[in-house]
Scaffold this motif. Structure first.
Motif, PDB file in Angstrom:
ATOM      1  N   LYS A 190      16.283 -27.303 -32.245  1.00 20.36           N
ATOM      2  CA  LYS A 190      15.877 -26.273 -30.723  1.00 20.36           C
ATOM      3  C   LYS A 190      15.246 -27.594 -30.036  1.00 20.36           C
ATOM      4  CE  LYS A 190      14.612 -21.827 -29.207  1.00 20.36           C
ATOM      5  NZ  LYS A 190      14.448 -20.259 -29.364  1.00 20.36           N
ATOM      6  N   PHE A 191      14.427 -28.084 -30.162  1.00 23.11           N
ATOM      7  CA  PHE A 191      12.353 -28.104 -29.493  1.00 23.11           C
ATOM      8  C   PHE A 191      12.643 -29.966 -29.311  1.00 23.11           C
ATOM      9  CE2 PHE A 191      11.638 -24.658 -31.018  1.00 23.11           C
ATOM     10  CZ  PHE A 191      11.592 -23.548 -29.723  1.00 23.11           C
ATOM     11  N   ILE A 192      12.885 -31.058 -30.503  1.00 23.47           N
ATOM     12  CA  ILE A 192      13.026 -32.212 -30.738  1.00 23.47           C
ATOM     13  C   ILE A 192      13.273 -33.259 -30.765  1.00 23.47           C
ATOM     14  CG2 ILE A 192      11.968 -33.856 -32.844  1.00 23.47           C
ATOM     15  CD1 ILE A 192      10.160 -31.622 -31.651  1.00 23.47           C
ATOM     16  N   LYS A 193      14.901 -32.601 -30.839  1.00 22.25           N
ATOM     17  CA  LYS A 193      16.097 -33.116 -31.212  1.00 22.25           C
ATOM     18  C   LYS A 193      16.341 -33.923 -29.601  1.00 22.25           C
ATOM     19  CE  LYS A 193      20.235 -31.602 -30.822  1.00 22.25           C
ATOM     20  NZ  LYS A 193      21.519 -31.363 -32.330  1.00 22.25           N
ATOM     21  N   VAL A 194      16.422 -35.443 -29.220  1.00 23.88           N
ATOM     22  CA  VAL A 194      16.813 -35.899 -27.763  1.00 23.88           C
ATOM     23  C   VAL A 194      17.959 -34.634 -27.758  1.00 23.88           C
ATOM     24  CG1 VAL A 194      17.724 -37.554 -26.335  1.00 23.88           C
ATOM     25  CG2 VAL A 194      15.985 -37.841 -28.231  1.00 23.88           C
ATOM     26  N   GLU A 195      17.870 -34.216 -26.063  1.00 25.42           N
ATOM     27  CA  GLU A 195      18.992 -32.646 -25.678  1.00 25.42           C
ATOM     28  C   GLU A 195      18.766 -31.767 -26.193  1.00 25.42           C
ATOM     29  OE1 GLU A 195      21.364 -33.959 -22.620  1.00 25.42           O
ATOM     30  OE2 GLU A 195      19.725 -35.600 -22.990  1.00 25.42           O
ATOM     31  N   ALA A 196      17.997 -31.976 -26.753  1.00 19.94           N
ATOM     32  CA  ALA A 196      17.499 -30.730 -27.571  1.00 19.94           C
ATOM     33  C   ALA A 196      18.171 -29.297 -25.956  1.00 19.94           C
ATOM     34  CB  ALA A 196      16.434 -30.555 -28.204  1.00 19.94           C
ATOM     35  N   PRO A 197      18.503 -27.919 -26.555  1.00 15.49           N
ATOM     36  CA  PRO A 197      18.038 -26.708 -25.560  1.00 15.49           C
ATOM     37  C   PRO A 197      16.622 -26.271 -25.047  1.00 15.49           C
ATOM     38  CG  PRO A 197      19.036 -26.054 -27.368  1.00 15.49           C
ATOM     39  CD  PRO A 197      19.128 -27.565 -27.937  1.00 15.49           C
ATOM     40  N   GLU A 198      15.769 -26.973 -25.672  1.00 15.98           N
ATOM     41  CA  GLU A 198      14.529 -26.615 -25.280  1.00 15.98           C
ATOM     42  C   GLU A 198      13.418 -27.853 -25.281  1.00 15.98           C
ATOM     43  OE1 GLU A 198      13.067 -22.021 -26.082  1.00 15.98           O
ATOM     44  OE2 GLU A 198      14.818 -21.246 -26.078  1.00 15.98           O
ATOM     45  N   GLU A 199      14.250 -29.047 -25.366  1.00 18.33           N
ATOM     46  CA  GLU A 199      13.323 -29.853 -25.300  1.00 18.33           C
ATOM     47  C   GLU A 199      11.850 -30.355 -24.953  1.00 18.33           C
ATOM     48  OE1 GLU A 199      14.292 -35.135 -25.428  1.00 18.33           O
ATOM     49  OE2 GLU A 199      15.283 -33.386 -24.557  1.00 18.33           O
ATOM     50  N   ILE A 200      11.357 -30.653 -25.519  1.00 20.29           N
ATOM     51  CA  ILE A 200       9.467 -30.685 -25.223  1.00 20.29           C
ATOM     52  C   ILE A 200       9.529 -31.716 -24.610  1.00 20.29           C
ATOM     53  CG2 ILE A 200       8.624 -28.318 -26.804  1.00 20.29           C
ATOM     54  CD1 ILE A 200       7.928 -30.153 -28.670  1.00 20.29           C
ATOM     55  N   ASN A 201       8.240 -32.271 -24.404  1.00 27.03           N
ATOM     56  CA  ASN A 201       7.986 -32.960 -23.864  1.00 27.03           C
ATOM     57  C   ASN A 201       6.842 -33.966 -24.417  1.00 27.03           C
ATOM     58  OD1 ASN A 201       7.877 -35.757 -22.475  1.00 27.03           O
ATOM     59  ND2 ASN A 201       6.779 -34.377 -20.815  1.00 27.03           N
ATOM     60  N   ILE A 202       7.652 -34.610 -25.990  1.00 24.21           N
ATOM     61  CA  ILE A 202       6.410 -35.184 -26.637  1.00 24.21           C
ATOM     62  C   ILE A 202       7.103 -37.312 -26.098  1.00 24.21           C
ATOM     63  CG2 ILE A 202       6.028 -33.743 -28.549  1.00 24.21           C
ATOM     64  CD1 ILE A 202       8.345 -34.904 -30.421  1.00 24.21           C
TER      65      ILE A 202
END
Length: 162
Positions: free
Chosen positions: A94-106
């Motif tokens: 949901k958050f980490i993988k590249v192109e995740a639906p809610e990708e966070i900026n890390i």
């Protein structure tokens, strides 16, 4: 005998695009709302503070930050290894993988370390990413929230005592 039902307060936030109505399941007192201005920790320690902050972040198109932070808080409480692995994969997808639906900026390194270790997750698997997102929110979003109509309206309209 009729029981008194307390209706949930509806808070209307004005945005440049539209009005957003958010039902607060817990109406904060003025004292609680004022405490939120002392630190982001105090804001995030109240359910109503989380809701108000999230609605503000939605207007800024960055609600994934608080969603990720809260998911990490829940994740760290998991004791069962099977459930831990399941939830780690959900958070990753949901958050980490590249192109995740809610990708966070890390940063790339943090993302790569999580990716390498996702097969053998621990309660601290997302700690570094969570700290980075917390820092981003604390330095950037939180000060804007305190100056926003969202917060000012809550501070003005909150009950003095409850």
């Amino acid at each position: 005998m009729q029981s008194k039902r307390r209706s949930l307060p509806v808070i209307t936030f004005l945005t440049s695009r539209a009005r957003t109505k958010v039902k607060m399941p817990i109406k904060p007192t003025r004292e609680e709302v004022m405490q939120w201005s002392e630190s982001m920790d105090k804001l995030l320690s109240h359910k109503a503070g989380q809701i108000a902050f999230r609605s503000f972040l939605m207007k800024e198109f960055s609600e994934e930050n608080i969603d990720f932070w809260l998911a990490c808080e829940d994740y760290k409480k998991i004791k069962c290894p099977t459930k831990l692995a399941y939830e780690a994969k959900k958070i990753y997808a949901k958050f980490i993988k590249v192109e995740a639906p809610e990708e966070i900026n890390i940063d790339f390194t943090t993302r790569e370390n999580i990716t390498k270790n996702i097969g053998d997750p621990t309660p601290s698997s997302f700690d570094l990413a969570q700290k980075l997102i917390y820092s981003l929110m604390a330095k950037d979003c939180y000060p804007r929230f305190l100056r926003s109509n969202n917060y000012l309206e809550l501070a003005t309209n909150a009950d003095k005592s409850q």
